[in-house]
Design a protein around this motif. Structure first.
Motif, PDB file in Angstrom:
ATOM      1  N   LEU A  40       0.857  -1.180   0.000  1.00 42.61           N
ATOM      2  CA  LEU A  40       0.000   0.000   0.000  1.00 42.61           C
ATOM      3  C   LEU A  40       0.897   1.234   0.000  1.00 42.61           C
ATOM      4  O   LEU A  40       1.667   1.446   0.935  1.00 42.61           O
ATOM      5  CB  LEU A  40      -0.915   0.013   1.223  1.00 42.61           C
ATOM      6  CG  LEU A  40      -2.017   1.088   1.243  1.00 42.61           C
ATOM      7  CD1 LEU A  40      -3.066   0.798   0.182  1.00 42.61           C
ATOM      8  CD2 LEU A  40      -2.679   1.165   2.615  1.00 42.61           C
ATOM      9  N   ALA A  90      -2.937  -0.098  -4.085  1.00 43.46           N
ATOM     10  CA  ALA A  90      -2.964  -1.358  -3.338  1.00 43.46           C
ATOM     11  C   ALA A  90      -2.596  -2.486  -4.285  1.00 43.46           C
ATOM     12  O   ALA A  90      -3.153  -2.578  -5.374  1.00 43.46           O
ATOM     13  CB  ALA A  90      -4.351  -1.596  -2.750  1.00 43.46           C
ATOM     14  N   VAL A 101      -4.670  -6.605   0.962  1.00 40.64           N
ATOM     15  CA  VAL A 101      -5.093  -5.204   0.974  1.00 40.64           C
ATOM     16  C   VAL A 101      -6.343  -5.030   0.113  1.00 40.64           C
ATOM     17  O   VAL A 101      -7.256  -4.268   0.464  1.00 40.64           O
ATOM     18  CB  VAL A 101      -3.960  -4.281   0.484  1.00 40.64           C
ATOM     19  CG1 VAL A 101      -4.429  -2.830   0.482  1.00 40.64           C
ATOM     20  CG2 VAL A 101      -2.729  -4.423   1.363  1.00 40.64           C
ATOM     21  N   VAL A 129      -6.689  -0.389  -6.690  1.00 40.10           N
ATOM     22  CA  VAL A 129      -6.524  -1.774  -6.282  1.00 40.10           C
ATOM     23  C   VAL A 129      -5.882  -2.421  -7.479  1.00 40.10           C
ATOM     24  O   VAL A 129      -6.536  -2.785  -8.454  1.00 40.10           O
ATOM     25  CB  VAL A 129      -7.870  -2.427  -5.925  1.00 40.10           C
ATOM     26  CG1 VAL A 129      -7.656  -3.888  -5.577  1.00 40.10           C
ATOM     27  CG2 VAL A 129      -8.511  -1.686  -4.762  1.00 40.10           C
TER      28      VAL A 129
END
Length: 443
Positions: free
Chosen positions: A52, A65, A70, A330
């Motif tokens: 992260l 991420a 995460v 992400v």
């Protein structure tokens, strides 16, 4: 992902520190660390600074991420904090701003639009036969075939047919115009998004790309407006079949074309490139199709359940070459190439998705709903891609037909397809996939 500890008496809340961040330069922040190919750059930074990290790209800040743990925290435990999507640098040039689905704020409007997409537009498989006339024509004439163009045409016509009945498939010129405008909008939007790094100065549109994007969207809007008027005239005159599947109208068309055309097309290009570069996998897939389907018809969507290796090939392509990226990144590219989760993560190995492969989860667990946080090709949670099922129908049937019907020879006598990744936001190939088709199956 900011949270606060419980305050002591007469003290102010103490916030958690931000994620680690590389050394930044004045004004540009971390832009000097971002190379031409964004996925590679972010993967390198994740290896150096952890799962992260926070990046400042000029005036814009994002959090990246890059591990399954995460991603699970964001998608499952903190999902409501990330349901809304920020406006990007090109947003002020979108003529449909405020009525869009893909980046609409999470709320009643977005929930209604998602339900509409899932139940009325993206739920019915339409492809039983891949329209390969142009590929066959190239084969007969001994000419190279641009699969980049062919796959884009396939996905565009599929969406066009769903949204506007048979209009695009039947009127080639109009389909070509829509296809060209879609490609133009995606290319220019990617460039305009760079304007985020300029902060308030982006309104000056120094590159001129903002106005180019608006011009392309206005041309697209005129075509949509024409379709809507024809649809309205049908209803007014009562000149329609009540048993025919109705078209979806209004602004939904814009988001579906822009979001759906390039991503599926790009995934199919990567699939053909990997299969041609791995002839053992190509032969294994063809043998499976020949055994299950036979020599007298093309593979179709209903065959997919009996073609585990075809399903494994498509899953492996989506693992290696995902197209989803968001502002709170992400970063599925890194998640699905994590050596802690995947054996030989950078290699094309469809076998990893077969039962008994030795991977940590079997095929029945490796679905596309985003609940297995090591495999997220379509995102996860409320904002996961609503068109995932449709995309899989298109990819399975199209890639299966291309393997079933043709052998492929590279243009220029090359031995391998160039698998270099381009700089765009959809993770496209750096070069068009142009191949010579050689007829294999006689239908």
């Amino acid at each position: 992902m900011k949270s606060f500890s419980k305050p002591h008496h007469n003290t102010r809340p103490i916030s958690n520190p931000p994620p680690p961040s590389p050394p930044a330069l004045p004004i540009i922040g971390h832009l000097h660390l971002i190379g031409k190919v964004l996925p590679k750059s972010l993967q390198t930074l994740a290896h150096c600074y952890g799962p992260l990290l926070q990046l400042r790209l000029g005036a814009s800040t994002c959090v990246v991420a890059s591990t399954a743990d995460v991603a699970k925290e964001i998608f499952k435990n903190q999902e409501l904090n990330f349901c809304s999507r920020p406006e990007f640098g090109s947003s002020e040039y979108f003529i449909y701003r405020g009525s869009r689905f893909a980046i609409a704020q999470y709320g009643d409007y977005w929930r209604f639009m998602k339900k509409l997409c899932m139940t009325r537009l993206l739920s019915v498989p339409l492809l039983d036969k891949f329209a390969d006339e142009s590929v066959m024509k190239c084969c007969i004439q001994g000419q190279p075939c641009d699969l980049t163009t062919e796959f884009t045409a396939l996905t565009n016509n599929t969406i066009c047919r769903m949204a506007m009945s048979t209009r695009c498939s039947g009127k080639v010129n109009e389909a070509e115009v829509i296809r060209g405008l879609t490609r133009t909008c995606l290319q220019i939007a990617g460039k305009v998004i760079v304007g985020d790094v300029l902060g308030p100065l982006k309104i000056f549109d120094f590159s001129g790309n903002g106005n180019k994007l608006k011009s392309a969207l206005l041309k697209y809007d005129r075509i949509v407006e024409k379709v809507l008027k024809e649809h309205e005239e049908k209803v007014v005159k009562g000149n329609f079949d009540p048993n025919q599947r109705k078209d979806l109208m209004d602004i939904l068309l814009e988001d579906i074309f822009i979001a759906g055309t390039d991503t599926s097309s790009i995934a199919m290009q990567w699939a053909m490139g990997e299969l041609i570069n791995h002839p053992t996998a190509f032969k294994k897939l063809r043998d499976e199709i020949n055994t299950v389907v036979g020599p007298n018809r093309l593979v179709k969507e209903s065959d997919t359940l009996n073609l585990p290796y075809l399903r494994a090939v498509i899953k492996e392509i989506l693992r290696l070459h995902p197209s989803a990226k968001t502002r709170v990144l992400v970063y599925v590219y890194a998640v699905m190439r994590d050596p802690e989760l995947w054996a030989h993560p950078d290699e094309f190995m469809p076998e990893r998705f077969l039962e008994g492969s030795g991977e940590r989860f079997g095929e029945h667990r490796m679905e596309f709903k985003g609940q297995n946080f090591r495999f997220l090709p379509f995102g996860s949670g409320r904002r996961g891609c609503p068109g995932a099922s449709l995309a899989m129908v298109v990819m399975h049937t199209a890639v299966g037909a291309m393997v079933q019907c043709f052998d492929w020879k590279l243009k220029g006598g090359d031995e391998k397809v160039d698998m270099s990744q381009g700089p765009g936001f959809a993770s496209e190939m750096a070069h068009p996939l142009v191949l010579y088709p050689i007829k294999h199956m006689q239908l």
